[in-house]
Structure formats: C-alpha cells, structure tokens
Design a protein around this motif. Structure first.
Motif, PDB file in Angstrom:
ATOM      1  N   LYS A 126       0.832  -1.207   0.000  1.00  0.00           N
ATOM      2  CA  LYS A 126       0.000   0.000   0.000  1.00  0.00           C
ATOM      3  C   LYS A 126       0.863   1.252   0.000  1.00  0.00           C
ATOM      4  CE  LYS A 126      -3.841  -2.150   2.407  1.00  0.00           C
ATOM      5  NZ  LYS A 126      -4.407  -2.402   3.716  1.00  0.00           N
ATOM      6  N   ARG A 127       1.908   1.249   0.817  1.00  0.00           N
ATOM      7  CA  ARG A 127       2.799   2.410   0.896  1.00  0.00           C
ATOM      8  C   ARG A 127       3.439   2.689  -0.473  1.00  0.00           C
ATOM      9  NH1 ARG A 127       5.727   1.017   5.043  1.00  0.00           N
ATOM     10  NH2 ARG A 127       7.209  -0.187   3.822  1.00  0.00           N
ATOM     11  N   ASN A 128       3.956   1.646  -1.117  1.00  0.00           N
ATOM     12  CA  ASN A 128       4.593   1.838  -2.422  1.00  0.00           C
ATOM     13  C   ASN A 128       3.610   2.364  -3.455  1.00  0.00           C
ATOM     14  OD1 ASN A 128       7.075   1.046  -1.486  1.00  0.00           O
ATOM     15  ND2 ASN A 128       6.898  -1.053  -2.198  1.00  0.00           N
ATOM     16  N   CYS A 129       2.406   1.810  -3.466  1.00  0.00           N
ATOM     17  CA  CYS A 129       1.395   2.266  -4.430  1.00  0.00           C
ATOM     18  C   CYS A 129       1.064   3.740  -4.228  1.00  0.00           C
ATOM     19  CB  CYS A 129       0.128   1.419  -4.322  1.00  0.00           C
ATOM     20  SG  CYS A 129       0.337  -0.253  -4.963  1.00  0.00           S
ATOM     21  N   ILE A 130       0.916   4.157  -2.985  1.00  0.00           N
ATOM     22  CA  ILE A 130       0.602   5.559  -2.700  1.00  0.00           C
ATOM     23  C   ILE A 130       1.768   6.460  -3.111  1.00  0.00           C
ATOM     24  CG2 ILE A 130       0.255   7.216  -0.817  1.00  0.00           C
ATOM     25  CD1 ILE A 130      -1.520   5.060   0.492  1.00  0.00           C
ATOM     26  N   LEU A 131       2.989   6.046  -2.810  1.00  0.00           N
ATOM     27  CA  LEU A 131       4.151   6.857  -3.187  1.00  0.00           C
ATOM     28  C   LEU A 131       4.309   6.935  -4.703  1.00  0.00           C
ATOM     29  CD1 LEU A 131       6.683   5.759  -0.434  1.00  0.00           C
ATOM     30  CD2 LEU A 131       5.448   7.923  -0.603  1.00  0.00           C
ATOM     31  N   TYR A 132       4.098   5.814  -5.394  1.00  0.00           N
ATOM     32  CA  TYR A 132       4.169   5.842  -6.856  1.00  0.00           C
ATOM     33  C   TYR A 132       3.123   6.804  -7.423  1.00  0.00           C
ATOM     34  CZ  TYR A 132       7.258   1.731  -7.009  1.00  0.00           C
ATOM     35  OH  TYR A 132       8.303   0.859  -6.876  1.00  0.00           O
ATOM     36  N   ALA A 133       1.921   6.785  -6.837  1.00  0.00           N
ATOM     37  CA  ALA A 133       0.840   7.634  -7.349  1.00  0.00           C
ATOM     38  C   ALA A 133       1.071   9.106  -7.039  1.00  0.00           C
ATOM     39  CB  ALA A 133      -0.503   7.177  -6.773  1.00  0.00           C
ATOM     40  N   TYR A 134       1.411   9.422  -5.797  1.00  0.00           N
ATOM     41  CA  TYR A 134       1.426  10.816  -5.375  1.00  0.00           C
ATOM     42  C   TYR A 134       2.792  11.470  -5.401  1.00  0.00           C
ATOM     43  CZ  TYR A 134      -3.406  10.108  -4.324  1.00  0.00           C
ATOM     44  OH  TYR A 134      -4.734   9.844  -4.449  1.00  0.00           O
ATOM     45  N   VAL A 135       3.855  10.699  -5.412  1.00  0.00           N
ATOM     46  CA  VAL A 135       5.189  11.286  -5.505  1.00  0.00           C
ATOM     47  C   VAL A 135       5.705  11.199  -6.938  1.00  0.00           C
ATOM     48  CG1 VAL A 135       7.579  11.145  -4.698  1.00  0.00           C
ATOM     49  CG2 VAL A 135       5.705  10.801  -3.083  1.00  0.00           C
ATOM     50  N   ASP A 136       5.583  10.011  -7.544  1.00  0.00           N
ATOM     51  CA  ASP A 136       6.074   9.827  -8.908  1.00  0.00           C
ATOM     52  C   ASP A 136       5.051  10.216  -9.965  1.00  0.00           C
ATOM     53  OD1 ASP A 136       8.372   8.883  -7.761  1.00  0.00           O
ATOM     54  OD2 ASP A 136       8.014   6.789  -8.212  1.00  0.00           O
ATOM     55  N   GLY A 137       3.774  10.369  -9.567  1.00  0.00           N
ATOM     56  CA  GLY A 137       2.737  10.767 -10.518  1.00  0.00           C
ATOM     57  C   GLY A 137       2.307   9.666 -11.467  1.00  0.00           C
ATOM     58  N   CYS A 138       2.453   8.419 -11.046  1.00  0.00           N
ATOM     59  CA  CYS A 138       2.098   7.288 -11.910  1.00  0.00           C
ATOM     60  C   CYS A 138       0.585   7.067 -11.939  1.00  0.00           C
ATOM     61  CB  CYS A 138       2.757   6.003 -11.400  1.00  0.00           C
ATOM     62  SG  CYS A 138       4.544   6.009 -11.500  1.00  0.00           S
ATOM     63  N   SER A 139       0.092   6.583 -13.053  1.00  0.00           N
ATOM     64  CA  SER A 139      -1.308   6.170 -13.150  1.00  0.00           C
ATOM     65  C   SER A 139      -1.451   4.805 -12.481  1.00  0.00           C
ATOM     66  CB  SER A 139      -1.731   6.072 -14.611  1.00  0.00           C
ATOM     67  OG  SER A 139      -1.056   4.995 -15.227  1.00  0.00           O
ATOM     68  N   ARG A 147      -7.458   1.858   0.072  1.00  0.00           N
ATOM     69  CA  ARG A 147      -7.350   1.476   1.484  1.00  0.00           C
ATOM     70  C   ARG A 147      -6.193   2.181   2.173  1.00  0.00           C
ATOM     71  NH1 ARG A 147      -7.906  -4.499  -0.237  1.00  0.00           N
ATOM     72  NH2 ARG A 147     -10.137  -4.635  -0.621  1.00  0.00           N
ATOM     73  N   GLY A 148      -5.087   2.341   1.452  1.00  0.00           N
ATOM     74  CA  GLY A 148      -3.938   3.037   2.029  1.00  0.00           C
ATOM     75  C   GLY A 148      -4.259   4.484   2.348  1.00  0.00           C
ATOM     76  N   LEU A 149      -4.975   5.161   1.443  1.00  0.00           N
ATOM     77  CA  LEU A 149      -5.371   6.550   1.695  1.00  0.00           C
ATOM     78  C   LEU A 149      -6.331   6.648   2.864  1.00  0.00           C
ATOM     79  CD1 LEU A 149      -5.781   7.942  -1.934  1.00  0.00           C
ATOM     80  CD2 LEU A 149      -4.007   8.518  -0.280  1.00  0.00           C
TER      81      LEU A 149
END
Length: 188
Positions: free
Chosen positions: A144-157, A178-180
C-alpha cells in the motif's frame, strides 16, 4: 509521403520504437502527425499549444512504446490515446491558470514575502505534519505504501503502478484506496 493507413503497421512501428529505432518514430510522425495535430487542436483550441502537445505526446510515445500491448488494442488507437491524454492534461492545467499583469504578480510576491516572514509557527506546524505523515506511511504495509508513493510522488497512473509492482490493476486500485483511508485515519 505517408503510407496508406490500411497498409501501415502501427504495431510494428511501436515495437521498433521500443527497441530504440528512431526511424520508426519518424515514420509514425510522418504517417499521423497531421491528424494527431487535429485531435490536439480540437481539445486545446490553440495551434501553438496543439503543436506543443503533439511534440510532448511523441516524446511520450517514444519513451512508453515498450508498454504498448497489442492484445489490448491497436497501435494506431494507442497513439491517439496518448495524444488525447496529453491534450486533456494541458487543457486541465490551463483551466487552472490565472492571467495577471506584472504589477499584480509583483504585489502578490511582496505579500507572500511579508506573510512568510511572520509564519514561523506555520512552518513548525508543516514540519510536524510532515513528520506525522512519515510515521503514518511507516504503519502501512509495503504494498500500500509503495502504491501511494508511486501515485502521489512519482505521478504514476494506476496502470503504471500495476506494472511496477507486478500486480493486477484492481488490486492496485484497492491498495491505493485502502492506504489513503488508513492515512486519513492516522493523520486525523
């Protein structure tokens, strides 16, 4: 001179781009640029801006050609989707822009400097919140942490995240959601 669209192999051109063959990108550009410019122009409504969109879209096509999957759609369709998304992103960004003359900008900067000088407490609160966010992220499981960081830090879809973590798209969406929710609860 472009090849008739019925005989041009878009999928092969994208595979060649993925291998780093610049001639393939040039061929795609010669084949479709005038039509893709029309797509961009209909969305952003300014020729110079549409030309910028087309340029950025072709850079994206070059970089992301390896992610094209012929089992999910045609190469030609994929190219049009890339251009459309680029144009929509530019249109959305421009919708949030506010035009101002130089005096207005200078006054706003001056006000901000005055406010920044007296906001040591806000800076402290921001630092405290960042520390809390770091702690809350630490409580999430790694996926969950990695997915959130990829989305909100790296800007990934979500699709790009799914590729990075080698997990199904639906699972990635659930992890982000769930992470959010966990972060909101923790930060609350």
């Amino acid at each position: 001179m472009p090849t008739p669209a019925a005989t041009y192999d878009y999928d092969a051109a994208l595979r060649a781009c993925a291998r780093g063959e610049q001639q393939a990108l040039q061929g795609l550009y010669q084949q479709e640029s005038r039509y893709l410019l029309g797509v961009a122009l209909r969305i952003v409504r300014q020729r110079a801006l549409a030309e910028d969109v087309l340029h950025d879209a072709f850079l994206s096509i070059w970089r992301r050609a390896g992610s094209f999957d012929a089992t999910r759609g045609s190469g030609k369709g994929w190219i049009y989707v890339v251009v459309r998304h680029q144009a929509l992103n530019v249109a959305r960004a421009r919708a949030h822009e506010i035009s101002a003359d130089e005096d207005t900008v200078e006054n706003l900067l001056h006000e901000r400097q005055e406010n920044d000088n007296g906001d040591a407490g806000d800076a402290y609160a921001l630092q405290a919140n960042m520390g809390k966010l770091h702690d809350c992220l630490g409580h999430l499981d790694e996926a969950k942490r990695n997915c959130i960081l990829y989305a909100y830090v790296d800007g990934c879809s979500h699709s790009e995240i799914a590729q990075r973590v080698a997990s199904p798209l639906g699972t990635v969406k659930a992890w982000v959601k769930r992470g959010l929710a966990s972060l909101r609860e923790c930060m609350g």
